[in-house]
Design a protein around this motif. Structure first.
Motif, mmCIF file in Angstrom:
data_model
loop_
_atom_site.group_PDB
_atom_site.id
_atom_site.type_symbol
_atom_site.label_atom_id
_atom_site.label_comp_id
_atom_site.label_asym_id
_atom_site.label_seq_id
_atom_site.Cartn_x
_atom_site.Cartn_y
_atom_site.Cartn_z
ATOM 1 N N PHE A 177 -7.562 9.299 -1.672
ATOM 2 C CA PHE A 177 -8.888 8.722 -1.450
ATOM 3 C C PHE A 177 -9.750 9.663 -0.619
ATOM 4 N N ASP B 137 -1.818 7.249 -1.221
ATOM 5 C CA ASP B 137 -3.090 6.955 -1.875
ATOM 6 C C ASP B 137 -4.264 7.166 -0.922
ATOM 7 N N ILE B 138 -4.028 6.953 0.374
ATOM 8 C CA ILE B 138 -5.079 7.202 1.369
ATOM 9 C C ILE B 138 -5.474 8.672 1.344
ATOM 10 N N ARG B 139 -4.460 9.533 1.268
ATOM 11 C CA ARG B 139 -4.718 10.980 1.224
ATOM 12 C C ARG B 139 -5.551 11.341 -0.009
ATOM 13 N N LEU C 209 -4.867 1.908 -5.254
ATOM 14 C CA LEU C 209 -5.361 1.628 -3.906
ATOM 15 C C LEU C 209 -6.338 0.450 -3.932
ATOM 16 N N MET D 59 -6.821 8.226 9.526
ATOM 17 C CA MET D 59 -5.409 8.086 9.178
ATOM 18 C C MET D 59 -4.861 9.380 8.591
ATOM 19 N N ASP D 60 -5.657 10.023 7.738
ATOM 20 C CA ASP D 60 -5.220 11.278 7.131
ATOM 21 C C ASP D 60 -5.041 12.360 8.189
ATOM 22 N N MET E 89 0.824 -1.207 0.000
ATOM 23 C CA MET E 89 0.000 0.000 0.000
ATOM 24 C C MET E 89 0.861 1.262 0.000
ATOM 25 N N ARG F 239 -12.139 5.289 8.495
ATOM 26 C CA ARG F 239 -10.791 4.895 8.924
ATOM 27 C C ARG F 239 -9.737 5.671 8.157
ATOM 28 N N ALA F 240 -9.961 5.814 6.852
ATOM 29 C CA ALA F 240 -8.997 6.547 6.032
ATOM 30 C C ALA F 240 -8.920 8.010 6.457
ATOM 31 N N TRP G 298 0.840 4.882 1.181
ATOM 32 C CA TRP G 298 0.046 5.632 2.154
ATOM 33 C C TRP G 298 -0.449 6.955 1.588
#
Length: 296
Positions: A16, A12-14, A46, A78-79, A8, A74-75, A10
């Motif tokens: 998303f 990509d979370i941002r 992602l 995390m962000d 993964m 959850r994302a 990370w």
């Protein structure tokens, strides 16, 4: 699971989170300052890493799938944590910002403030908050960055450093001593909120049956009452020193000393500004050790 984490990206979370918040590829790209094709590529990566379809890619726009909705909160957390980490790292490395010090009112006002003022050029980018309070500020709840305590704190999660000791002595205005024999002395002491303080318990034993004229919850109050000729006060030496008209009174046994501790929460001790102020406080206390606790 470990393979999934390793694959993964990370960042990509941002992307998303930005896409869900923006509601469209173009707006997300604008918010991230990238082309919308980059947003698409990141979401492809992602979804591949997670093995899930996060969006239904419809002609009228992208809509979160049930799985996407479940993962978004959850994302988002995390962000937010990533931003907090970067913010704390930036603040920790900088000397600018605020450092809050909790100490007893008299120590904060009469000792720390003038000595730190003399060293202002060494901490001028920092805003100091000197909080004078008799209660124990909670460093765990971040009510202060540093605290000075008499008596070692028992909380094992805190970082403590011995600074020295505070000495106490009996003082009264010389005019009061000239007018009153010892058997007629009246005393100045702490009120019931501080009745368990070792110095107050010593004074209660010393005075025997002789009465109090004034009680207060701060050594500053006791000091002013003694200067006003209201009786005999047990004062820290740093507060009584240099007070015109106050005369020391010998006592046997002498009043107790109190150990002085610098207390820091481990989460802030690596902050550059907290380290600087902690060192300055240590330096001014060390330089005034003979004033704080005279050897004789």
């Amino acid at each position: 699971m470990q393979n999934l984490i390793a694959e993964m990206n990370w960042d990509d979370i941002r992307v998303f989170v930005a896409l869900v918040r923006a509601g469209s590829l173009s707006l997300a790209g604008r918010a991230l300052n990238v082309e919308h094709s980059t947003v698409v590529r990141r979401m492809d990566a992602l979804e591949k890493a997670l093995g899930l379809r996060l969006f239904d890619r419809l002609p009228r726009g992208w809509q979160l799938t049930v799985e996407g909705e479940q993962l978004f909160s959850r994302a988002e957390q995390m962000d937010e944590c990533a931003h907090a980490l970067l913010r704390d790292a930036s603040e920790g490395a900088a000397l600018s910002g605020t450092v809050r010090i909790s100490a007893l009112p008299a120590f904060s006002t009469a000792f720390l403030a003038p000595r730190l003022a003399a060293l202002q050029e060494r901490w001028s980018p920092i805003t100091l908050e000197l909080i004078g309070e008799t209660r124990m500020a909670s460093l765990t709840r971040r009510e202060a960055d540093l605290a000075l305590r008499v008596g070692r704190p028992q909380d094992p999660s805190l970082v403590v450093r011995p600074l020295g000791a505070l000495g106490y002595g009996l003082f009264a205005h010389e005019d009061y001593l000239a007018r009153h024999a010892p058997q007629d002395w009246r005393f100045i002491g702490f009120d019931d909120s501080l009745r368990d303080a070792p110095e107050q318990q010593w004074l209660d034993r010393y005075r025997a049956q002789r009465p109090y004229s004034v009680k207060g919850n701060s050594a500053l109050t006791l000091h002013q009452a003694a200067l006003g000729g209201l009786g005999i006060a047990l004062l820290p030496h740093y507060l009584a020193a240099g007070s015109a008209g106050l005369a020391p009174i010998a006592s046997d046994p002498p009043p107790p000393r109190r150990d002085l501790w610098l207390v820091i929460h481990p989460e802030v001790r690596r902050s550059a500004r907290v380290q600087l102020i902690a060192q300055l406080v240590t330096d001014v206390v060390s330089a005034a050790s003979n004033l704080l606790c005279p050897s004789s």
